[in-house]
Design an enzyme around this catalytic site. Structure first.
Site, PDB file in Angstrom:
ATOM      1  N   LYS B  76     -37.633   4.768  23.879  1.00 30.33           N
ATOM      2  CA  LYS B  76     -37.089   4.006  22.964  1.00 30.33           C
ATOM      3  C   LYS B  76     -35.694   4.021  22.573  1.00 30.33           C
ATOM      4  O   LYS B  76     -35.251   5.307  22.474  1.00 30.33           O
ATOM      5  CB  LYS B  76     -37.811   3.639  21.564  1.00 30.33           C
ATOM      6  CG  LYS B  76     -37.555   2.467  20.715  1.00 30.33           C
ATOM      7  CD  LYS B  76     -38.527   2.348  19.325  1.00 30.33           C
ATOM      8  CE  LYS B  76     -38.019   1.060  18.825  1.00 30.33           C
ATOM      9  NZ  LYS B  76     -38.908   1.153  17.532  1.00 30.33           N
ATOM     10  N   SER B 151     -41.085  -3.732  16.515  1.00 31.50           N
ATOM     11  CA  SER B 151     -39.893  -3.263  17.329  1.00 31.50           C
ATOM     12  C   SER B 151     -39.802  -2.659  18.509  1.00 31.50           C
ATOM     13  O   SER B 151     -39.058  -2.809  19.421  1.00 31.50           O
ATOM     14  CB  SER B 151     -38.757  -2.686  16.465  1.00 31.50           C
ATOM     15  OG  SER B 151     -39.135  -1.352  15.923  1.00 31.50           O
ATOM     16  N   SER B 175     -44.692  -1.423  14.181  1.00 32.57           N
ATOM     17  CA  SER B 175     -43.420  -1.114  15.330  1.00 32.57           C
ATOM     18  C   SER B 175     -44.003  -0.502  16.688  1.00 32.57           C
ATOM     19  O   SER B 175     -43.335  -0.816  17.814  1.00 32.57           O
ATOM     20  CB  SER B 175     -42.221  -0.741  14.919  1.00 32.57           C
ATOM     21  OG  SER B 175     -41.486  -1.741  14.331  1.00 32.57           O
TER      22      SER B 175
END
Lengths: 98, 483
Positions: B76, B151, B175
């Site tokens: 990420k 997210s 997330s």
């Protein structure tokens, strides 16, 4: 809790955010709705409850005040800055001329 | 090859069925083919990945390979990577190249894994749909009109579409778990403190936790073994031994006590999602688990509590983005205040600004007790609910989300509606507990997730249950058609 445009401007200044004039009403509306949403918290009496700032199983550690990383990284750090000179960060003039 | 699990790929490499270079090329080609439409990567690390893969092949030829040497993964774009852009999905960090690696990145490198690229995400991890990214939204591989969740939406979409066998994510209020559910993959949010936060861009420091995302529980266990562990450089890292999370995957779950929190099955829950979760609980019952009803009476207060605490911590953490030391700076500032204010206004997107404003207000003089302190007290009540439940049951089972993936644009203008998508995931972060989302069915042809919540440091137990469930179901093996 209804926030006015003046409230939003004041909060925005505390947060050092230059919110565009046109966007203030929308922020005021959004923020008021969020504050309305969180008023549910008042439905519970918490006078006798200790706040929990961190999840319960964590103990904050301390260590001896000794440098653990090499301190020769100044140039690498300054290379990331939008403006740097003479080994320092550069910002607009802070002290005004007489 | 792109359909194989992490576990299968380690076997392929060990048996010399393929080289790491070939494998890495397969995934890079796949990213180039599919990502122009899915948009799950912010940075593709092609050249360095292939170089690292060739080195991994040499290590293997020399008999020096570890199990994951030469296996690709994606990080990420919240984890700092030395020499590779770390944007955190924000214009503020569009030009930021970290001078050091996050601990998680170092650990994956030390295990020999190959970095394919950095995945798209909601700006500063603030969002549940990946629509707040400066780099544009990610599309859900199951239905490109839908969001992938957020997210960690880029990581979830990339795994689901076979562009990487595994990815890292972070979870502050759901997330990792919510995008895992929306994209039909397995994602684990570890116990707070289990995975180091060093070098992971901070959003809400008392809630943020990194974790693994992959197709199966077995793969998640494998990657958690790499990511977890004490780190001196993170003051809230847990100094506790890390078990081999793969060692107990095949344990029997007979006699396991599973609690169903009744508050998680009320209004707002899609009836088909509910039916799928009940079916999943019956599958676990068949494996010998006992199902008990439990109560978490303060559940309805977790969203309002979270939406005070997270913005408060966010406003404090994001004060560091000042246009002076790194990141975006506005043009021609006329004085220091102008530099701060315009750099932050131009560098941050709407949702980030909303949260900074709410957090600033909640922490400001005269409002601290009414909002911030009040929320931290309710947080304890929420925590105590879980501890009470864990005296009666071993784990809790619920849906991960109230509904399957929603349409792009559907909730973007209504923050409260967006926040309510996280109602089953955020209490876990407030209490610092581990939880996993496991594929558990389809509703409207979109995947949905079952959430298992454990007590602190019970990741191995959650993975054991998830793995046993995946031995008798095939939801995790389904793959989106058009990709």
């Amino acid at each position: 809790m209804e926030l006015t445009a003046t409230d939003v401007s004041k909060i925005a200044y505390l947060a050092r955010l230059a919110i565009q004039e046109d966007n203030i009403p929308q922020y005021a509306d959004n923020l008021s709705k969020i504050l309305e949403f969180v008023t549910q918290l008042n439905s519970v009496d918490t006078d006798a409850v200790e706040p929990m700032f961190h999840s319960g199983h964590i103990e904050l550690r301390q260590r001896a005040d000794e440098a653990k990383q090499p301190s020769n990284s100044r140039d690498k750090i300054l290379a990331l800055a939008p403006d740097a000179a003479a080994g320092l960060f550069v910002v607009p003039q802070v002290i005004e001329d007489k | 090859m792109h359909n194989k699990t992490l576990t299968e790929l380690t076997q392929c490499l060990a048996n010399k069925d393929c080289s790491s270079e070939e494998l890495t090329q397969v995934f890079i080609d796949r990213i180039k083919l599919l990502d122009p439409s899915l948009n799950s990567f912010i940075t593709i690390n092609e050249e360095q990945a292939l170089l690292a893969a060739r080195e991994a092949d040499q290590l293997r030829a020399a008999g020096k390979a570890k199990p994951l040497t030469g296996v690709p993964l994606a990080h990420k774009d919240i984890f700092c990577t030395k020499g590779i852009k770390t944007s955190c999905g924000s214009k503020m960090l569009d030009n930021f190249i970290a001078p050091y690696n996050a601990t998680v990145v170092n650990k994956c490198n030390a295990a020999g894994m190959i970095l394919l690229g950095k995945t798209n995400m909601d700006e500063f991890a603030m969002g549940s749909s990946n629509e707040t990214s400066y780099y544009g939204y990610v599309r859900n591989p199951w239905d490109q009109a839908c969001v992938p969740g957020g997210s960690s939406g880029g990581s979830a979409a990339a795994v689901a579409a076979g562009m990487t066998p595994a990815a890292t994510g972070t979870d502050t209020g759901g997330s990792i778990r919510q995008p895992a559910a929306f994209c039909g993959i397995t994602g684990l949010k570890p116990t707070y403190g289990r995975v180091s936060r060093y070098g992971m861009v901070a959003f809400a420091s008392s809630l943020d936790q990194g974790g693994p995302m992959a197709r199966t529980a077995e793969d998640v266990a494998l990657l958690l073994n790499v990511m977890a562990g004490f780190d001196e450089q993170d003051s809230t890292s847990l100094d506790a031994p890390v078990p081999d999370h793969t060692a107990t995957l095949n344990d029997s779950i007979a006699g396991l006590r599973i609690g169903i929190p009744q508050e998680y099955f009320r209004e707002g829950l899609n009836p088909e999602v509910e039916a799928a979760i009940i079916k999943a609980s019956q599958a676990l019952e068949k494996l010998g688990a006992e199902i008990h009803e439990v109560s978490l009476p303060h559940t309805h207060l977790s969203a309002p509590t979270y939406y005070i605490i997270a913005p408060a911590e966010c406003s404090s953490n994001l004060a560091r983005f000042d246009g002076v030391r790194y990141g975006y700076r506005c043009d021609a500032p006329k004085d220091l205040d102008d530099l701060y204010m315009r750099s932050r206004d131009e560098g941050f997107g709407d949702e980030v600004k909303r949260r900074i404003l709410i957090g600033t207000y909640a922490l400001s003089a005269g409002y601290y007790d009414a909002y911030y302190l009040k929320a931290q007290k309710i947080r304890r009540l929420i925590n105590d609910d879980f501890q009470q439940a864990f005296t009666k049951v071993d784990v809790l089972l619920s849906p991960t989300t109230p509904e399957p993936a929603f349409k792009i644009g559907e909730k973007v203008n209504d923050p409260i509606k967006m926040y309510l998508n996280d109602i089953y995931t955020i209490a876990v972060n407030l209490a610092g507990l581990p939880a996993i989302s496991v594929p558990a069915g389809f509703v409207n042809d979109l995947p949905i997730g079952m959430q298992l919540i454990g007590n602190h440091l019970q990741e191995a137990k959650l993975l054991n249950i998830a793995h046993q469930y995946q031995q008798v179901t095939d939801w995790h093996q389904r793959q989106p058609e058009e990709v």
